[in-house]
Write an enzyme that holds these catalytic residues in place. Structure first.
Site, PDB file in Angstrom:
ATOM      1  CB  CYS A   1       4.611 -32.017 141.200  1.00 49.66           C
ATOM      2  SG  CYS A   1       5.600 -30.716 141.967  1.00 49.66           S
TER       3      CYS A   1
ATOM      4  N   GLY B   1       1.854 -19.736 140.138  1.00 49.47           N
ATOM      5  CA  GLY B   1       1.979 -19.213 138.780  1.00 49.47           C
ATOM      6  C   GLY B   1       1.333 -20.077 137.721  1.00 49.47           C
TER       7      GLY B   1
ATOM      8  CB  CYS C   1      11.221 -29.993 136.569  1.00 55.05           C
ATOM      9  SG  CYS C   1      10.581 -30.823 138.047  1.00 55.05           S
TER      10      CYS C   1
END
Length: 305
Positions: A52, A76, A148
């Site tokens: 990803c 982040g 996820c």
């Protein structure tokens, strides 16, 4: 991932931040999910978070940021980026429990020049306090866990829905070539796996030692059969050209949850070998071998058979 987008929108609306939303569903499927399934089909174990970062985040999203003439792309991730002697370098995050450097080893030098990681020098607890100070609705949000895009009970169910042919039955053999049972399809097993094999009656627990994509056979053995000191890897991304990767005494980790272990590194012609000082188990092809020199991330590659 969808919940994260909604939370980000709420924060942007709360503070009247101008914002755009990009629909990368197809890109995510092509760059991450397809690779995830194909890696299992190749009898290997994927690391989708790295894929990803390589594709959607640091290729597609980074390109969008450059099109906007943005000064940088800020994420982040818990990792530290520093400029030393005019060279950009990557280091482990201050919060060792949240460090994400393992997932960022494949970040290219030119990408790292453009990226910023402001959370890396904070503890996660400090970030939560900052979020409370600004009354952000995510201040008490639970940490992200697992994969996820897998919303079912397990990744095996996810693969079974998208590629059911990977659940074709095959055969279990011991290390001496003796047939000992049938398995449920190679996508359901990874090197080093012990639980869920379904073969009992042995004095010592059995582990997955090898998976043969061509024959669909799986070799089982004891924990001793898993032990090794050398790990081979390729498709190497090296982040610090000032460090010579030959007979280099350093540390490495082969899983995100593992601590770095000491050994000696040698890389030649984009092929790497790391020899650990002590035996270790479960070196699964398809996973990443990431190299460290104290707190610095030197780079890494993809483990091969």
């Amino acid at each position: 991932a969808g919940r994260d987008i909604e939370d980000a929108k709420k924060i942007a609306d709360q503070y009247n931040f101008p914002h755009l939303t990009f629909d990368y569903q197809n890109k995510f499927f092509d760059g991450v999910i397809d690779n995830f399934i194909e890696t299992y089909a190749n009898a290997e174990t994927p690391v989708p978070c790295i894929q990803c970062n390589q594709t959607v985040k640091f290729t597609d999203l980074l390109n969008e940021a450059k099109k906007m003439n943005a000064d940088a792309l800020v994420t982040g991730h818990y990792v530290i980026r520093e400029i030393q002697n005019k060279n950009v370098k990557m280091f482990k995050a201050r919060d060792s429990n949240k460090d994400q450097s393992y997932f960022l080893f494949a970040t290219l030098k030119e990408q790292l020049n453009y990226l910023r990681f402001p959370l890396g020098k904070y503890l996660k607890s400090e970030i939560r306090e900052i979020a409370k100070k600004y009354k952000l609705n995510v201040s008490e949000k639970p940490d992200s866990q697992d994969i996820c895009f897998v919303t079912s009970n397990s990744y095996r169910e996810f693969i079974a829905k998208l590629k059911p042919e990977l659940n074709n039955e095959g055969k279990f053999y011991d290390i001496n070539g003796n047939f000992i049972g049938k398995h449920k399809g190679i996508a359901n097993y990874t090197i080093g796996q012990r639980k869920g094999i379904g073969i009992g009656g042995n004095e010592r627990p059995l582990y997955v030692i090898d998976i043969d994509k061509k024959t669909q056979n799986i070799i089982l053995g004891t924990e001793d059969n898993l032990k090794k000191t050398k790990v081979k890897f390729n498709k190497i991304n090296w982040l610090d050209s000032s460090v010579e990767p030959k007979n280099l005494v350093c540390t490495a980790k082969i899983r995100s949850t593992q601590k770095e272990l000491p050994g000696i590194l040698n890389i030649e012609n984009n092929e790497g070998v790391f020899e650990f000082d002590k035996h270790l188990n479960s070196t699964a092809p398809g996973q990443a071998c990431v190299i460290y020199l104290q707190n610095q991330v030197l780079g890494g590659g993809w483990i091969t058979k």
